[in-house]
Write a protein that holds these residues in place. Structure first.
Motif, mmCIF file in Angstrom:
data_model
loop_
_atom_site.group_PDB
_atom_site.id
_atom_site.type_symbol
_atom_site.label_atom_id
_atom_site.label_comp_id
_atom_site.label_asym_id
_atom_site.label_seq_id
_atom_site.Cartn_x
_atom_site.Cartn_y
_atom_site.Cartn_z
ATOM 1 N N MET A 262 -3.804 1.004 -11.438
ATOM 2 C CA MET A 262 -3.109 1.139 -10.161
ATOM 3 C C MET A 262 -1.643 1.492 -10.374
ATOM 4 N N ALA A 263 -1.014 0.859 -11.367
ATOM 5 C CA ALA A 263 0.386 1.164 -11.668
ATOM 6 C C ALA A 263 0.534 2.626 -12.081
ATOM 7 N N GLU A 264 -0.455 3.134 -12.802
ATOM 8 C CA GLU A 264 -0.430 4.532 -13.232
ATOM 9 C C GLU A 264 -0.611 5.473 -12.042
ATOM 10 N N ALA A 265 -1.519 5.133 -11.137
ATOM 11 C CA ALA A 265 -1.831 6.014 -10.015
ATOM 12 C C ALA A 265 -0.812 5.914 -8.880
ATOM 13 N N PHE A 266 -0.352 4.694 -8.598
ATOM 14 C CA PHE A 266 0.511 4.468 -7.439
ATOM 15 C C PHE A 266 1.995 4.352 -7.801
ATOM 16 N N GLN B 109 4.432 -2.488 -4.505
ATOM 17 C CA GLN B 109 4.205 -3.924 -4.349
ATOM 18 C C GLN B 109 2.715 -4.236 -4.252
ATOM 19 N N ALA B 110 2.325 -5.363 -4.833
ATOM 20 C CA ALA B 110 0.917 -5.754 -4.850
ATOM 21 C C ALA B 110 0.790 -7.271 -4.867
ATOM 22 N N SER C 104 5.585 -6.371 -8.168
ATOM 23 C CA SER C 104 5.292 -4.949 -8.308
ATOM 24 C C SER C 104 4.077 -4.810 -9.224
ATOM 25 N N LEU C 105 3.407 -3.676 -9.160
ATOM 26 C CA LEU C 105 2.224 -3.478 -10.007
ATOM 27 C C LEU C 105 2.555 -3.612 -11.487
ATOM 28 N N GLY C 106 3.703 -3.092 -11.887
ATOM 29 C CA GLY C 106 4.106 -3.209 -13.283
ATOM 30 C C GLY C 106 4.318 -4.657 -13.684
#
Length: 283
Positions: A177-181, A186-187, A204-206
């Motif tokens: 998800m971090a790669e795509a978005f 935020q997640a 955050s996704l990261g």
């Protein structure tokens, strides 16, 4: 000779963890039904035993639902009342039951929902992400390539996204998800909802990927992942997956400028943005 009155199919939500979340109406339906169609009879036996229910059960799961629905519908037509339950939460929401409900309705059987717990909605209610518009995506593909493609297709989605994920795949899914978005999107990870070790973590996704990687306990139990949608203003500068697909098809046969103009007419995306994206792809 009097005609047999068809029974009713009740679609009954059951607790996702805390057994006290079951409703009084659900208990009454489960007690009075002639038969309970359960995703896993062994799992559901513990629920029935806890509430001292003696209603007989039959299995209705992914592997037998298509073949077994005919017999269950016939029982309904013969006058029996059936209660459909899954292992946890609301049936049909990433759980079996669709084929049975569809066949029952097609046969003229009354289908009645008995609402209650749903992990996706429970997670959304406590996540602190925009909840006025959301999209439930269920489980992502298990294979990395298919998962990446699915996430890329959702990159331009402005609604809050809700996913279910298996615990052993939750880390790789958050990383994908971090790669795509983008790592800054935020997640929220909502894990083991209503249970002893309930966890609701927002980042955050990261940051979320790093947090999960550092604590193996976060890779256990039932997981719901929620991701904030793309900001509307930011979305205006993003070429969505469908526009990309159309542009690539047209650009294979036409000059890029013409392909971008036609794609804009078809999808509504901005022509200049499409043209610039095409240049970046080497078209």
């Amino acid at each position: 000779m009097s005609k047999t009155v068809a029974g009713t199919l009740y679609v009954v939500a059951t607790p996702i963890g805390n057994l006290q979340d079951i409703s009084a109406r659900a208990l009454q339906v489960l007690e009075q039904a002639d038969l309970i169609a359960a995703e896993d009879t062994r799992h559901s036996a513990r629920l029935l035993e806890h509430f001292a229910l003696r209603t007989p059960m039959v299995a209705c799961h992914d592997h037998n639902e298509r073949s077994g629905s005919d017999g269950l519908v016939q029982r309904l037509l013969d006058g029996a009342d059936l209660a459909l339950i899954s292992d946890a939460g609301t049936p049909l929401v990433s759980d079996p039951g669709f084929h049975l409900v569809r066949q029952a309705r097609a046969a003229g059987v009354r289908v009645v929902p008995v609402p209650g717990a749903c992990a996706a909605i429970a997670a959304l209610s406590a996540a602190g992400l925009p909840s006025d518009r959301f999209a439930f995506e269920g489980f992502l593909p298990a294979r990395s390539g298919a998962r990446a493609a699915r996430l890329q297709a959702l990159a331009g989605e402005t609604r809050t996204l809700i996913f279910y994920e298996a615990p052993h795949r939750v880390l790789e899914s958050v990383m994908a998800m971090a790669e795509a978005f983008g790592a800054q999107r935020q997640a929220v990870l909502a894990r083991e909802l209503t249970k002893t070790f309930e966890t609701i973590k927002d980042a955050s996704l990261g940051e979320l990927a790093a947090w999960i990687a550092a604590d193996s306990n976060q890779q256990r139990g039932e997981c719901v992942l929620l991701v904030e949608g793309l900001d509307d203003k930011a979305g205006k500068d993003v070429v969505d997956a469908e526009s990309q697909r159309v542009l690539m098809l047209l650009a294979a046969e036409l000059p890029l400028k013409k392909a971008a103009a036609l794609t804009a007419q078809i999808t509504g995306a901005r022509k200049n943005l499409l043209y610039q994206w095409g240049l970046e792809q080497g078209r």
